[in-house]
Enzyme design. Structure first.
Site, PDB file in Angstrom:
ATOM      1  CG  ASN A  56     -16.188 -35.950  27.930  1.00 36.66           C
ATOM      2  OD1 ASN A  56     -16.919 -35.858  28.816  1.00 36.66           O
ATOM      3  ND2 ASN A  56     -15.113 -35.393  27.715  1.00 36.66           N
ATOM      4  CE  LYS A 104     -15.767 -32.495  25.777  1.00 41.20           C
ATOM      5  NZ  LYS A 104     -15.090 -31.621  24.903  1.00 41.20           N
ATOM      6  CG  HIS A 122     -10.859 -34.372  28.254  1.00 39.45           C
ATOM      7  ND1 HIS A 122     -11.036 -32.943  27.836  1.00 39.45           N
ATOM      8  CD2 HIS A 122     -11.790 -35.116  27.211  1.00 39.45           C
ATOM      9  CE1 HIS A 122     -11.562 -32.903  26.996  1.00 39.45           C
ATOM     10  NE2 HIS A 122     -12.024 -33.895  26.414  1.00 39.45           N
ATOM     11  CD  GLU A 145     -12.853 -30.082  27.334  1.00 40.80           C
ATOM     12  OE1 GLU A 145     -13.624 -30.703  27.996  1.00 40.80           O
ATOM     13  OE2 GLU A 145     -13.196 -30.006  26.151  1.00 40.80           O
ATOM     14  CD  GLU A 161     -10.695 -36.886  23.566  1.00 40.92           C
ATOM     15  OE1 GLU A 161     -11.753 -36.897  22.640  1.00 40.92           O
ATOM     16  OE2 GLU A 161     -10.398 -36.203  24.252  1.00 40.92           O
ATOM     17  N   GLY A 207     -14.018 -29.676  20.025  1.00 43.90           N
ATOM     18  CA  GLY A 207     -14.907 -28.707  20.089  1.00 43.90           C
ATOM     19  C   GLY A 207     -14.538 -27.695  19.444  1.00 43.90           C
ATOM     20  CB  SER A 249     -14.711 -31.978  15.563  1.00 43.93           C
ATOM     21  OG  SER A 249     -14.308 -31.019  16.491  1.00 43.93           O
TER      22      SER A 249
HETATM   23  P1  PGA Z   1     -16.081 -32.819  20.498  1.00 43.20           P
HETATM   24  O1  PGA Z   1     -15.146 -33.345  22.124  1.00 43.20           O
HETATM   25  O2  PGA Z   1     -16.298 -34.281  20.104  1.00 43.20           O
HETATM   26  O3  PGA Z   1     -16.882 -32.032  21.136  1.00 43.20           O
HETATM   27  O4  PGA Z   1     -14.818 -32.339  19.891  1.00 43.20           O
HETATM   28  C1  PGA Z   1     -14.439 -34.457  21.909  1.00 43.20           C
HETATM   29  C2  PGA Z   1     -14.030 -34.703  23.414  1.00 43.20           C
HETATM   30  O5  PGA Z   1     -13.518 -33.422  24.166  1.00 43.20           O
HETATM   31  O6  PGA Z   1     -13.735 -35.677  24.028  1.00 43.20           O
END
Ligand code: PGA
Length: 249
Positions: free
Chosen positions: A9, A11, A94, A96, A166, A172, A212
């Site tokens: 992803n 983003k 997601h 976010e 997640e 992140g 992560s």
């Molecule tokens: P990350 O993001 O691997 O940077 O933690 C995962 C995601 O948001 O799908």
């Protein structure tokens, strides 16, 4: 049989030039793997990504879509627009999108319905926040996210669903759920789906872990029996890291 999947992803990262460079690097280094490999660049670069990967097994997927078929929704993207450029899988829900764009379970259920009606495969993301885990409510939160978004679907629709657990506290942040925490939740998710639908639906749905995932922790997380792959954010932006994560599966 459920598929193994590693998805990146991206983003709101990578302009057109950077997208082309990363895709060329990825397809050049892609290892032989039984896993499906997917990347989700930003909307403006989806067409270019599809063209770039014409002769590659890497699939291009979208990060989001709208629930309406078309109309006066400034700034939004429809299912038909994705299909028309050769994108048939979409991330929905997601954290976010939930946190910064007000996407509720109700909105997500509508998006899933529209996606499936149009033949789009859905990668549904969900997961608890840190307070939920600290207060021991994480199973309850995850169960209600699944129920609100997916439990009104027909059994047949599940062949077009991929789940991505997640935990918000791991996205992140550099903090990862331990392989045991991931396995515990993935087993709970599978059990919840088996109870709501049946064992074959639960056995056949791929459940990815996200939060992560890095080259250094991927193999251990992927080794767990109910973890079928990963949704990767930060580490999917670096070709060698993403390739190492694909090798780990
Ligand atoms: P990350 O993001 O691997 O940077 O933690 C995962 C995601 O948001 O799908």
């Amino acid at each position: 049989m459920r598929s193994k999947i590693v998805a990146g992803n991206w983003k709101m990262n990578k302009n057109l030039e950077e997208t082309e460079t990363l895709l060329t690097e990825l397809s050049g280094k892609l290892p032989d793997s039984e896993a499906e490999v997917m990347v989700a660049p930003t909307f403006v670069n989806l067409s270019a990504a599809v063209r770039n990967l014409e002769n590659s097994s890497i699939q291009v997927i979208a990060q989001n879509m709208h629930f309406a078929e078309s109309g006066a929704y400034t700034g939004e993207i429809s299912a038909d627009m994705l299909l028309n450029i050769g994108v048939d899988t979409c991330i929905i829900g997601h954290s976010e999108r939930r946190a910064y764009f007000g996407e509720t379970d109700e909105i997500l259920a509508k998006k899933i319905k529209t996606a499936l009606k149009n033949g789009i495969r859905v990668m549904f993301c969900f997961g608890e926040e840190l307070e939920d885990r600290k207060s021991g409510n994480h199973f309850k939160v995850v169960e209600s996210q699944l129920k609100n978004a997916l439990f009104s679907l027909d059994k047949d629709a599940w062949s077009k669903i991929i789940l991505a657990y997640e935990p918000v506290w791991a996205i992140g942040t550099g903090e990862t759920a331990s392989p045991e925490q991931a396995q515990e939740m993935h087993a709970f998710i599978r059990k919840t789906i088996a109870e709501a639908f049946d064992a074959s639906v639960a056995d056949n749905v791929s459940i990815l872990y996200g939060g992560s995932v890095k080259p250094g922790n991927a193999a251990e997380i992927f080794s767990k029996p109910d973890v079928d792959g990963g949704l990767i954010g930060g580490a999917s932006l670096v070709a060698n890291d993403f390739i190492d994560i694909i090798k780990a599966i």
